[in-house]
Design a protein around this motif. Structure first.
Motif, mmCIF file in Angstrom:
data_model
loop_
_atom_site.group_PDB
_atom_site.id
_atom_site.type_symbol
_atom_site.label_atom_id
_atom_site.label_comp_id
_atom_site.label_asym_id
_atom_site.label_seq_id
_atom_site.Cartn_x
_atom_site.Cartn_y
_atom_site.Cartn_z
ATOM 1 N N ILE A 66 0.973 -1.498 0.487
ATOM 2 C CA ILE A 66 0.392 -0.395 0.008
ATOM 3 C C ILE A 66 1.022 1.028 -0.115
ATOM 4 O O ILE A 66 0.766 2.296 -0.721
ATOM 5 C CB ILE A 66 -0.843 -0.610 0.995
ATOM 6 N N TRP A 77 -8.647 -1.349 -0.710
ATOM 7 C CA TRP A 77 -7.423 -2.008 -0.383
ATOM 8 C C TRP A 77 -8.246 -2.932 0.932
ATOM 9 O O TRP A 77 -8.842 -2.161 1.361
ATOM 10 C CB TRP A 77 -6.203 -1.909 0.582
ATOM 11 N N PHE A 95 -6.509 0.311 5.116
ATOM 12 C CA PHE A 95 -7.243 -0.008 3.883
ATOM 13 C C PHE A 95 -8.420 0.971 4.347
ATOM 14 O O PHE A 95 -9.321 1.323 4.775
ATOM 15 C CB PHE A 95 -7.966 -1.423 4.920
#
Length: 224
Positions: A66, A77, A95
């Motif tokens: 990421i 994500w 996330f």
């Protein structure tokens, strides 16, 4: 590049075929490309081929990817692996979605540790629909308490459910999950996601109402 691009095209066609076979609109099923164990360069190739949703199982590995790909701002994500309490902060900070929430404690930690500037974290409740001891996920009788707890989490949005069915009994598990999904959709307006189905049982899952299939090997090749 051509392999991942070609693989994505084949999987997308399989999803379309499965939808048409069951009289479902193909645009109602999303492909989550499961990129666990794959390098950031493979994710970038899939991105260049048009893929935007990526699923990761391992926190440290995912956070590195990421960070490496942080210039690709329209990637979503999804964390889809088992969650340890000492990893919730990293998950909450990195996330967009967490599909594997199965305990109130984990939910509350994600809520407390979500940075406000990132907006609300989308969550799915993982259900152990077949009751297998070897599988993660909440038991069906725990679901009402989880849903009630989610209402007090102002930094989270409950988007739906995730399940991994028992091998050999997938149709029954998928049908039970779809019934749950429809039931709670009537009660909670934010619920719009039923994440079930992988490479081997994708067609069955779509037939039973899956809105998101999680596909790894068919997109990226065998695990590293």
């Amino acid at each position: 590049m051509s392999n991942i691009k070609d693989n994505l095209g084949k999987v997308e066609q399989q999803i379309k075929n499965a939808c048409l076979k069951s009289n479902i609109c193909p645009s109602s099923v999303d492909l989550l490309a499961v990129s666990k164990t794959k390098p950031a360069s493979d994710v970038e190739l899939a991105y260049q081929a048009g893929q935007r949703l990526f699923g990761e199982n391992y926190v440290q590995e995912a956070v590195e990817k990421i960070s490496t790909l942080n210039s690709l701002t329209d990637i979503a994500w999804h964390f889809i692996g088992p969650i340890q309490s000492n990893k919730t902060k990293l998950i909450a900070e990195h996330f967009h979605w967490v599909q594997s929430v199965d305990r109130i404690k984990i939910m509350q930690r994600l809520n407390e540790q979500r940075p406000p500037e990132l907006g609300k974290l989308n969550i799915c409740l993982q259900i152990n629909i077949s009751g297998e001891e070897s599988k993660s996920g909440a038991a069906l009788n725990q679901l009402p308490a989880l849903i009630q707890a989610s209402k007090a989490c102002s930094n989270l949005v409950l988007r739906g459910f995730m399940a991994i069915p028992e091998k050999g009994d997938a149709n029954l598990s998928f049908e039970k999950m779809h019934q749950l999904f429809k039931q709670y959709q009537l009660e909670i307006p934010t619920i719009d996601t039923l994440s079930m189905g992988m490479s081997a049982d994708m067609e069955q899952a779509i037939h039973h109402g899956s809105t998101m299939v999680r596909i790894g090997t068919a997109v990226f090749g065998s695990r590293n």
